[in-house]
Write an enzyme that holds these catalytic residues in place. Structure first.
Site, PDB file in Angstrom:
ATOM      1  N   ASN A   9       0.878  -1.174   0.000  1.00  0.00           N
ATOM      2  CA  ASN A   9       0.000   0.000   0.000  1.00  0.00           C
ATOM      3  C   ASN A   9       0.914   1.222   0.000  1.00  0.00           C
ATOM      4  OD1 ASN A   9      -1.836   2.025   0.445  1.00  0.00           O
ATOM      5  ND2 ASN A   9      -2.391   1.380   2.533  1.00  0.00           N
ATOM      6  N   LYS A  11       0.212   4.234  -0.368  1.00  0.00           N
ATOM      7  CA  LYS A  11      -0.418   5.449   0.177  1.00  0.00           C
ATOM      8  C   LYS A  11      -0.105   6.639  -0.743  1.00  0.00           C
ATOM      9  CE  LYS A  11      -0.308   3.320   4.688  1.00  0.00           C
ATOM     10  NZ  LYS A  11      -0.255   3.446   6.128  1.00  0.00           N
ATOM     11  N   HIS A  96      -9.664   1.430   4.552  1.00  0.00           N
ATOM     12  CA  HIS A  96      -8.431   1.669   5.295  1.00  0.00           C
ATOM     13  C   HIS A  96      -8.704   2.652   6.433  1.00  0.00           C
ATOM     14  CE1 HIS A  96      -4.379   2.808   6.342  1.00  0.00           C
ATOM     15  NE2 HIS A  96      -3.967   1.711   5.738  1.00  0.00           N
ATOM     16  N   GLU A  98      -7.108   5.048   7.495  1.00  0.00           N
ATOM     17  CA  GLU A  98      -6.839   6.459   7.144  1.00  0.00           C
ATOM     18  C   GLU A  98      -8.030   7.053   6.380  1.00  0.00           C
ATOM     19  OE1 GLU A  98      -3.019   5.728   5.330  1.00  0.00           O
ATOM     20  OE2 GLU A  98      -2.256   5.149   7.296  1.00  0.00           O
ATOM     21  N   GLU A 168      -5.901  -4.670  10.334  1.00  0.00           N
ATOM     22  CA  GLU A 168      -4.863  -3.674  10.573  1.00  0.00           C
ATOM     23  C   GLU A 168      -5.169  -2.923  11.864  1.00  0.00           C
ATOM     24  OE1 GLU A 168      -2.721  -2.524   6.689  1.00  0.00           O
ATOM     25  OE2 GLU A 168      -4.449  -1.219   6.884  1.00  0.00           O
ATOM     26  N   GLY A 174       2.096   2.318  10.739  1.00  0.00           N
ATOM     27  CA  GLY A 174       3.087   3.376  10.614  1.00  0.00           C
ATOM     28  C   GLY A 174       3.751   3.771  11.926  1.00  0.00           C
ATOM     29  N   SER A 214       2.947  -2.045  10.412  1.00  0.00           N
ATOM     30  CA  SER A 214       4.380  -2.162  10.680  1.00  0.00           C
ATOM     31  C   SER A 214       4.942  -3.558  10.409  1.00  0.00           C
ATOM     32  CB  SER A 214       4.699  -1.709  12.113  1.00  0.00           C
ATOM     33  OG  SER A 214       4.340  -0.342  12.276  1.00  0.00           O
TER      34      SER A 214
HETATM   35  P1  PGA Z   1       2.533   0.286   7.594  1.00  0.00           P
HETATM   36  O1  PGA Z   1       1.096   0.525   6.913  1.00  0.00           O
HETATM   37  O2  PGA Z   1       3.048  -1.026   7.080  1.00  0.00           O
HETATM   38  O3  PGA Z   1       3.366   1.453   7.148  1.00  0.00           O
HETATM   39  O4  PGA Z   1       2.316   0.254   9.074  1.00  0.00           O
HETATM   40  C1  PGA Z   1       0.212  -0.546   6.693  1.00  0.00           C
HETATM   41  C2  PGA Z   1      -1.069  -0.008   6.107  1.00  0.00           C
HETATM   42  O5  PGA Z   1      -1.530   1.045   6.546  1.00  0.00           O
HETATM   43  O6  PGA Z   1      -1.663  -0.624   5.199  1.00  0.00           O
END
Ligand code: PGA
Length: 251
Positions: A9, A11, A96, A98, A168, A174, A214
């Site tokens: 992803n 982003k 997601h 976000e 998630e 993140g 992460s």
């Molecule tokens: P990350 O993000 O691996 O940077 O923690 C995962 C995601 O949000 O899909």
């Protein structure tokens, strides 16, 4: 059949040229390799069509990170599921955290997006997960169950069979703070039991449930070794082949 999937992803990272370079590097790195998982890259909208023509789509699937909750028409700035599919993308990441947190996507909006994705032949990678305060209050199972119920349990068993889930935990995204392998397995087993209750054991056993938050080259093997963890949705560690390839090869 349940598949192992490692999905990146990106982003809102990489301009078009940088994204194309990364996609081509990944394509070259996978050439001639036998993989034990499907590989997907989730790019920004504007990259989709160019990336899809620059790589071997039989080896790497392309995903959008969102789509509109409307079919077409006067929705300035939106991108429809049909448009996503017309680029050659086969997947769309939906729900997601976000998108839920910053763009106020409600379970009802997500339900519409899922229906439109399916109607256009896209595989939704549907994200669910609790925030830290919900886990600390012991509500994480309840929260995840209600996210699934509210946006997906309207689907027929046949349509649900086309969904990929990504657990998630928001506190792990993140932050460098991964869920332990035991926490991931516990939640994934709970999700599978929830699916079995609604759609039966076969559908539940055939559903791929990815872990995200992460995940990286050092923890992927341990996470993926759990019986109910079928891969990962990878943010930061999908932005370079040096970091992403070892995760793919963890299978
Ligand atoms: P990350 O993000 O691996 O940077 O923690 C995962 C995601 O949000 O899909």
């Amino acid at each position: 059949m349940r598949k192992n999937i490692v999905a990146g992803n990106w982003k809102m990272n990489k301009n078009l040229q940088e994204g194309l370079t990364l996609a081509k590097e990944l394509d070259a790195a996978l050439k001639g390799k036998t993989l034990n998982c499907d590989v997907v890259i989730g790019t920004p909208f504007i990259h989709l069509a160019s990336v899809a023509t620059a790589i071997d789509l039989s080896k790497i699937g392309v995903a959008a990170q969102n789509c509109a909750d409307k079919v077409s028409g006067a929705y300035t700035g939106e991108v429809s599921a049909e448009m996503v599919a017309s680029t050659g993308a086969k997947y769309v990441i939906l729900g997601h955290s976000e998108r839920r947190a910053y763009y106020h996507e409600t379970p009802e909006i997500l339900k519409e997006k899922v229906l439109l994705a399916l109607a256009n032949g896209l595989t939704p990678i549907f994200c669910i997960g609790e925030v830290l305060s919900e886990r600390e209050a012991g509500k994480h199972f309840e929260v995840v169950k209600s996210q699934i119920e509210a946006s997906l349990f309207n689907l027929s068993a046949e349509d649900f069979g086309k969904i990929v889930l990504a657990y998630e935990p928001v506190w792990a995204i993140g932050t460098g703070k991964t869920a332990t392998a035991a926490q991931a397995q516990e939640m994934h087993a709970f999700i599978r039991k929830t699916l079995a209750g609604k759609y039966g054991e076969t559908v539940a056993n055939d559903t791929s449930i990815l872990y995200g938050g992460s995940a990286n080259a050092s923890n992927a093997k341990e996470l993926f070794s759990n019986p109910d963890v079928d891969g990962g949705l990878i943010g930061g560690a999908s932005l370079g082949v040096d970091k992403f390839l070892p995760i793919i090869e963890a299978f």
